[in-house]
Design a protein around this motif. Structure first.
Motif, short mmCIF file in Angstrom:
data_model
loop_
_atom_site.label_atom_id
_atom_site.label_comp_id
_atom_site.label_asym_id
_atom_site.label_seq_id
_atom_site.Cartn_x
_atom_site.Cartn_y
_atom_site.Cartn_z
N GLY A 20 0.87 -1.22 0.09
CA GLY A 20 -0.02 0.06 0.07
C GLY A 20 0.79 1.29 0.22
N ARG A 21 2.05 1.05 -0.07
CA ARG A 21 3.05 2.22 -0.13
C ARG A 21 3.85 2.30 -1.30
N THR A 77 -0.12 -2.95 -18.17
CA THR A 77 -1.26 -2.82 -17.31
C THR A 77 -1.21 -3.54 -15.98
N ARG A 78 0.04 -4.40 -15.97
CA ARG A 78 0.34 -5.19 -14.69
C ARG A 78 0.63 -4.36 -13.65
N MET A 79 1.70 -3.46 -13.83
CA MET A 79 1.97 -2.57 -12.61
C MET A 79 0.89 -1.81 -11.85
N GLN A 80 -0.25 -1.36 -12.77
CA GLN A 80 -1.08 -0.37 -12.23
C GLN A 80 -2.25 -1.44 -11.43
N GLU A 81 -2.36 -2.67 -12.14
CA GLU A 81 -3.23 -3.53 -11.33
C GLU A 81 -2.71 -3.99 -10.12
N LYS A 85 -4.45 -3.05 -6.65
CA LYS A 85 -4.86 -4.31 -5.70
C LYS A 85 -4.23 -4.29 -4.28
N GLU A 86 -3.24 -3.29 -4.39
CA GLU A 86 -2.74 -2.87 -2.74
C GLU A 86 -3.68 -1.81 -2.18
N GLY A 87 -4.58 -1.24 -2.86
CA GLY A 87 -5.30 -0.33 -2.29
C GLY A 87 -4.94 1.13 -2.85
N LEU A 88 -4.08 1.18 -3.75
CA LEU A 88 -3.57 2.46 -4.29
C LEU A 88 -4.57 3.03 -5.37
#
Length: 111
Positions: A20-21, A77-81, A85-88
């Motif tokens: 999340g960071r 799109t992997r990075m964004q997903e 997914k981590e709440g960002l």
DNA sequence: GTCATGACAAAGA
DNA sequence: TTCTTTGCCATGA
């Protein structure tokens, strides 16, 4: 492959980034003592593909909070997903509330 | 062996 | 203030 000392340090710090960071190339570089080697940090990320244990490269962005390296992932799109997914919140390839989720190793680890 | 490039950033003009 | 230059470490030609 022979993981160089610098790369190992980079991977170690990146793996310490909490879920999340996010952190930046420059912050990591500075933590390692080489403030101007941010470029090399990015290069290390490029080489982190397939490294064990896995390096959460998606949590490392440039100082603007922009997903500059998403093109280097398996899919753009992997990075964004992964980040979402981590709440960002990713908006237009940049992290919303970047300041709030920014994780600075200098302050978090050396404090 | 030298030259150029790269998921970047800080400093100088 | 913006634009340009320099530095860093590793890799590939």
């Amino acid at each position: 492959m022979v993981s160089s000392h610098f790369f190992e340090d980079v991977y170690a710090v990146v793996r310490l980034i909490p879920k999340g960071r996010v952190s930046t190339y420059g912050a990591i570089a500075r933590y390692l003592g080489t403030a101007k080697s941010a470029r090399t940090v990015g290069y290390a990320m490029n080489a982190s593909f397939g490294v064990i244990p896995s390096v959460p490269a998606q949590r490392v962005v440039n100082r603007l909070g922009m997903l500059s390296g998403k093109h280097h992932f398996q899919t753009p799109t992997r990075m964004q997903e992964l980040l979402e997914k981590e709440g960002l919140i990713i908006r237009d390839d940049h992290i919303e509330d970047f300041e709030k989720v920014f994780w600075d190793p200098m302050k978090e680890l050396e404090l």
